[in-house]
Write an enzyme that holds these catalytic residues in place. Structure first.
Site, PDB file in Angstrom:
ATOM      1  CG  ASP A   1      -0.181  -0.153   2.548  1.00  7.59           C
ATOM      2  OD1 ASP A   1       0.797  -0.124   2.561  1.00  7.59           O
ATOM      3  OD2 ASP A   1      -1.111  -0.181   3.552  1.00  7.59           O
ATOM      4  CB  SER A   2       4.563   1.773   0.121  1.00  9.72           C
ATOM      5  OG  SER A   2       4.802   0.419  -0.638  1.00  9.72           O
TER       6      SER A   2
ATOM      7  CG  ASP B   1       0.740  -4.105   2.204  1.00 11.06           C
ATOM      8  OD1 ASP B   1       0.913  -4.854   3.087  1.00 11.06           O
ATOM      9  OD2 ASP B   1       1.483  -3.106   2.188  1.00 11.06           O
TER      10      ASP B   1
ATOM     11  CE  LYS C   1       3.302  -5.637   4.405  1.00 12.51           C
ATOM     12  NZ  LYS C   1       2.641  -4.674   5.217  1.00 12.51           N
TER      13      LYS C   1
ATOM     14  CD  GLU D   1       0.081  -1.271   8.235  1.00  8.77           C
ATOM     15  OE1 GLU D   1      -0.214  -0.534   9.211  1.00  8.77           O
ATOM     16  OE2 GLU D   1       0.755  -0.886   7.129  1.00  8.77           O
TER      17      GLU D   1
ATOM     18  CD  GLU E   1       7.565   0.156   8.118  1.00 13.49           C
ATOM     19  OE1 GLU E   1       7.709   1.418   7.809  1.00 13.49           O
ATOM     20  OE2 GLU E   1       6.763  -0.690   7.805  1.00 13.49           O
TER      21      GLU E   1
END
Length: 267
Positions: A45-46, A84, A113, A115, A182
């Site tokens: 999502d970056s 993501d 993925k 978070e 991270e």
């Protein structure tokens, strides 16, 4: 190169071989990566910030993710493709989480993925139960930067370190096949890596994880800002700028197009 699976990630940890990943958001990047020995691709999502110019990852939608995932999948890379789950695609309910993870899998993701740590236990468990591999993500979690007071390194306080260890163990127990760590201290990442049996992938957390991941734009020198933990292996931004300036000069000077670049009826 044969197709990489989550089993290959687990085997690499057992053999103490480093797992190496990069982000990719489009067909050309994925096509180039497909010709390398990289282990995995993260359609992250970056992309919101490095490709779409958004302020943060909170503004990335499922539609954004699916468009860019489709582009990467079309390159048919042998690397493991992890996608993501964007903000609010898995937090609102377990039902939504499984549905959205399934949508990413249908579009070609080999894994998803998400978070969060301990609080994501039931979500991870449900997605894995549905047959979709899950990569966890702890430490600095960009989708939650508002909650932690901005983008900062985590693990300095003993309480934070203990929570990170607890998060990692909980994700492993819930069925995650690997975890991204991270922006935490290297000794904390080392403790986490040694305390769980699934691979850890570091970004800004030192050399002791089972693998490393970077944003491809940072590696290539394309980013407006390169974080301290990323290494710029080439100044592609400068090369592209010079190529454009050369093009401008050659058009103005009548050097382009040359005879080899067009057809003439009297030739």
């Amino acid at each position: 190169m044969e197709k990489v699976t989550i089993r290959d990630f687990l085997k690499k940890k057992e053999k103490k071989e480093k797992i190496i990943m990069l982000t990719a958001y489009d067909y050309p990047s994925a096509k180039i990566i497909s010709q390398t020995n990289l282990d995995g691709i993260l359609v992250g999502d970056s992309l919101g910030m490095v490709v779409l110019g958004k302020e943060n990852t909170l503004k990335v939608t499922m539609r954004d993710m699916l468009i860019h995932l489709d582009a990467v999948v079309k390159a048919k890379p042998p690397q493991l493709i992890v996608a993501d789950m964007p903000f609010l695609s898995y937090e609102t309910s377990i039902k939504d989480a499984v549905k959205n993870a399934g949508l990413l899998a249908r579009h070609g993701a080999d894994a998803v993925k998400l978070e969060g740590g301990e609080e994501m236990r039931d979500v991870v468990r449900a997605i894995v139960r549905a047959g979709i591999p899950v990569m966890g993500h702890i430490g600095l979690t960009p989708q939650r930067f508002l909650r932690i007071g901005g983008y900062r390194i985590l693990g300095k306080r003993e309480k934070e370190e203990e929570q990170l260890l607890k998060d990692a163990k909980t994700l492993e127990e819930a069925g995650a096949f690997s975890i991204v760590i991270e922006n935490t201290y290297s000794d904390v990442a080392k403790k986490i890596t040694e305390s769980i049996s699934i691979p850890t992938i570091c970004i800004g957390a030192g050399p002791y994880c089972d693998g490393q991941i970077l944003v491809i734009h940072d590696l290539l020198g394309l980013s407006d800002f390169t974080p301290y933990f990323a290494k710029k292996y080439i100044d592609l931004r400068g090369l592209i700028r010079r190529a454009i300036e050369d093009y401008i000069s050659e058009v103005k000077e009548g050097k382009f197009p040359g005879k080899e670049h067009y057809k003439s009826r009297d030739s």
